[in-house]
Design an enzyme around this catalytic site. Structure first.
Site, PDB file in Angstrom:
ATOM      1  N   LYS A  26      -5.536  -0.077 -13.842  1.00  0.00           N
ATOM      2  CA  LYS A  26      -4.226   0.594 -13.860  1.00  0.00           C
ATOM      3  C   LYS A  26      -3.108  -0.411 -14.125  1.00  0.00           C
ATOM      4  CE  LYS A  26      -2.944   0.159  -9.051  1.00  0.00           C
ATOM      5  NZ  LYS A  26      -2.378   0.634  -7.845  1.00  0.00           N
ATOM      6  N   LYS A  83       2.260  -3.794 -10.941  1.00  0.00           N
ATOM      7  CA  LYS A  83       3.238  -4.880 -10.844  1.00  0.00           C
ATOM      8  C   LYS A  83       2.556  -6.212 -10.607  1.00  0.00           C
ATOM      9  CE  LYS A  83       6.324  -1.697  -8.632  1.00  0.00           C
ATOM     10  NZ  LYS A  83       6.855  -1.197  -7.387  1.00  0.00           N
ATOM     11  N   LYS A 107      -6.613  -5.398  -2.098  1.00  0.00           N
ATOM     12  CA  LYS A 107      -5.579  -6.426  -1.988  1.00  0.00           C
ATOM     13  C   LYS A 107      -5.999  -7.551  -1.061  1.00  0.00           C
ATOM     14  CE  LYS A 107      -1.586  -3.588  -3.165  1.00  0.00           C
ATOM     15  NZ  LYS A 107      -0.349  -2.971  -2.714  1.00  0.00           N
TER      16      LYS A 107
HETATM   17  P1  TYM Z   1       4.319   1.673  -5.546  1.00  0.00           P
HETATM   18  O1  TYM Z   1       5.659   1.067  -5.272  1.00  0.00           O
HETATM   19  O2  TYM Z   1       3.187   0.769  -5.840  1.00  0.00           O
HETATM   20  O3  TYM Z   1       4.428   2.670  -6.765  1.00  0.00           O
HETATM   21  C1  TYM Z   1       5.410   3.685  -6.841  1.00  0.00           C
HETATM   22  C2  TYM Z   1       4.824   4.946  -7.461  1.00  0.00           C
HETATM   23  O4  TYM Z   1       4.308   4.654  -8.760  1.00  0.00           O
HETATM   24  C3  TYM Z   1       2.980   5.145  -8.864  1.00  0.00           C
HETATM   25  N1  TYM Z   1       2.206   4.278  -9.769  1.00  0.00           N
HETATM   26  C4  TYM Z   1       1.546   4.712 -10.847  1.00  0.00           C
HETATM   27  N2  TYM Z   1       1.399   5.937 -11.391  1.00  0.00           N
HETATM   28  C5  TYM Z   1       0.668   6.038 -12.531  1.00  0.00           C
HETATM   29  N3  TYM Z   1       0.083   4.979 -13.140  1.00  0.00           N
HETATM   30  C6  TYM Z   1       0.199   3.733 -12.635  1.00  0.00           C
HETATM   31  N4  TYM Z   1      -0.367   2.707 -13.258  1.00  0.00           N
HETATM   32  C7  TYM Z   1       0.961   3.552 -11.433  1.00  0.00           C
HETATM   33  N5  TYM Z   1       1.281   2.466 -10.682  1.00  0.00           N
HETATM   34  C8  TYM Z   1       2.042   2.926  -9.666  1.00  0.00           C
HETATM   35  C9  TYM Z   1       2.428   5.089  -7.446  1.00  0.00           C
HETATM   36  O5  TYM Z   1       1.335   5.963  -7.288  1.00  0.00           O
HETATM   37  C10 TYM Z   1       3.640   5.497  -6.645  1.00  0.00           C
HETATM   38  O6  TYM Z   1       3.742   6.896  -6.571  1.00  0.00           O
HETATM   39  N6  TYM Z   1       2.535   2.968  -1.025  1.00  0.00           N
HETATM   40  C11 TYM Z   1       3.461   3.344  -2.088  1.00  0.00           C
HETATM   41  C12 TYM Z   1       4.898   3.432  -1.630  1.00  0.00           C
HETATM   42  C13 TYM Z   1       5.170   4.339  -0.485  1.00  0.00           C
HETATM   43  C14 TYM Z   1       5.162   5.755  -0.499  1.00  0.00           C
HETATM   44  C15 TYM Z   1       5.564   6.143   0.804  1.00  0.00           C
HETATM   45  C16 TYM Z   1       4.865   6.702  -1.468  1.00  0.00           C
HETATM   46  C17 TYM Z   1       5.532   3.953   0.763  1.00  0.00           C
HETATM   47  N7  TYM Z   1       5.773   5.033   1.547  1.00  0.00           N
HETATM   48  C18 TYM Z   1       5.651   7.509   1.148  1.00  0.00           C
HETATM   49  C19 TYM Z   1       4.963   8.050  -1.122  1.00  0.00           C
HETATM   50  C20 TYM Z   1       5.348   8.433   0.181  1.00  0.00           C
HETATM   51  C21 TYM Z   1       3.390   2.287  -3.181  1.00  0.00           C
HETATM   52  O7  TYM Z   1       3.016   1.167  -2.952  1.00  0.00           O
HETATM   53  O8  TYM Z   1       3.921   2.668  -4.370  1.00  0.00           O
END
Ligand code: TYM
Length: 331
Positions: free
Chosen positions: A196, A199, A113
């Site tokens: 992948k 967003k 990023k």
């Molecule tokens: P975020 O908001 O980007 O995504 C939320 C969840 O969706 C999963 N994900 C995917 N899984 C499969 N294929 C994809 N293409 C794909 N894109 C996104 C992510 O793996 C995630 O599980 N850092 C985290 C948010 C977070 C978090 C936490 C997660 C903050 N604190 C504590 C777990 C525990 C994030 O940016 O997710």
């Protein structure tokens, strides 16, 4: 006592995408049945990119509505907004003081990023993001963290930090396990099947947004990039696009990939894509409708989130007290 689960999702878009659902939220729904589950809309994490206050509010509420429509139920899990539980910031600082600069510099999400936006436009919060994420998890003494494949490294860091703290200051945190499915943990972009679904992907033409109108998603699936062959066969290396569509179909319809391969033997990609589009649209149409209904009653959503935050604070404040005590901070 049942095992604890925690996970989080950023409210960075008007709609979650198919990767969010298959990689994470589908498991959240399943796990709430027999776990003590905490699910968090991580609005503080979303501040690492420039935000519009109006959109932030709207998207936080839209996230709650979607999570409920997708199957989270407040009597089975605790759903809350991160910024309503200040203990996340309190433990976040402690995690920052525990993590090494080099260790944090190795986080691939940060590297990707920050490279994309350049040093001048990268905020310090993006660098410290994984330590706040560790705090999110450790505050709740979570045993399992259901996430997609892209979060694996962050969970590894969380485990390292928990272990380090426990060694130095005495047993304080449960060391959590990542809960990552074999299938569905990495849904690829429909236009660029080597990347992948995300967003922040360029045009959005390869991203299935759950809140989009059916026609839009049908069109996106029908124009998904595939290969020059004709066989509907799972082969991630040679047929990344078709393999991705097979995974999506299988995860939503509950049909084995091998059965799908058999069913589409001798048929073209067009037929197959048509059916994937149908499966996706049928699955999400009622969910989209429900989410829109829920969004109409803002005060009910706010009340539910306030109740969730209260329950979350009760657990989080206990962990903070113990952590401060173990650190020798005078209370
Ligand atoms: P975020 O908001 O980007 O995504 C939320 C969840 O969706 C999963 N994900 C995917 N899984 C499969 N294929 C994809 N293409 C794909 N894109 C996104 C992510 O793996 C995630 O599980 N850092 C985290 C948010 C977070 C978090 C936490 C997660 C903050 N604190 C504590 C777990 C525990 C994030 O940016 O997710």
């Amino acid at each position: 006592m049942s095992k604890r689960v925690l996970s989080g999702i950023q409210p960075t878009s008007d709609s979650f995408h198919l990767g969010n659902y298959l990689g994470a939220v589908k498991q959240w729904v399943a796990l709430q049945a027999d776990h003590d589950a905490f699910y968090c809309i991580v609005d503080l994490h979303a501040l690492t990119v420039e935000t519009d206050p109006k959109l932030m509010r709207q998207r936080t509420l839209a996230s709650a509505a979607q999570l409920l429509a997708l199957g989270l139920t407040p009597d089975k899990c605790t759903l809350f907004v991160q910024s309503q539980v200040p203990q996340h910031n309190q433990l976040g600082w402690i995690m920052e003081c525990l993590a090494g600069f080099g260790e944090a510099s190795r986080m691939t999400q940060f590297k990707d990023k920050s490279q994309k936006s350049g040093a001048d436009r990268t905020v310090v919060g993006l660098f410290t993001y994984p330590m706040l994420q560790a705090a999110d998890i450790l505050l709740y003494q979570a045993h399992y963290v259901p996430v997609g494949e892209d979060q694996r490294q962050h969970i590894e860091l969380t485990r390292d930090l928990a272990g380090r703290f426990n060694n130095r200051y005495g047993q304080t945190f449960q060391v959590p396990d990542a809960y990552i499915m074999k299938e569905g943990a990495k849904i690829q972009d429909l236009q660029e099947p080597s990347a992948k679904m995300s967003k922040s992907s360029g045009s959005g033409a390869g991203v299935i947004e759950l809140m989009d109108a059916p026609e839009i998603n049908i069109k996106k699936i029908k124009s998904a990039v595939t290969d020059t062959g004709r066989e509907v066969k799972f082969d991630e290396k040679e047929k990344a696009g078709i393999s991705n569509l097979l995974t999506i179909h299988s995860q939503l319809s509950g049909t084995l990939i091998s059965d799908l391969e058999q069913r589409f033997e001798g048929k073209g990609y067009g037929d197959f894509k048509g059916e994937v589009a149908e499966v996706v649209v049928d699955y999400f149409a009622p969910i989209r409708k429900r989410a829109l209904e829920l969004l109409e009653d803002e005060s009910a959503l706010l009340k539910l989130l306030a109740e969730g935050a209260e329950k979350a604070r009760a657990v989080a404040s206990e962990t903070i007290s113990q952590t401060y005590k173990n650190l020798g901070l005078v209370q």
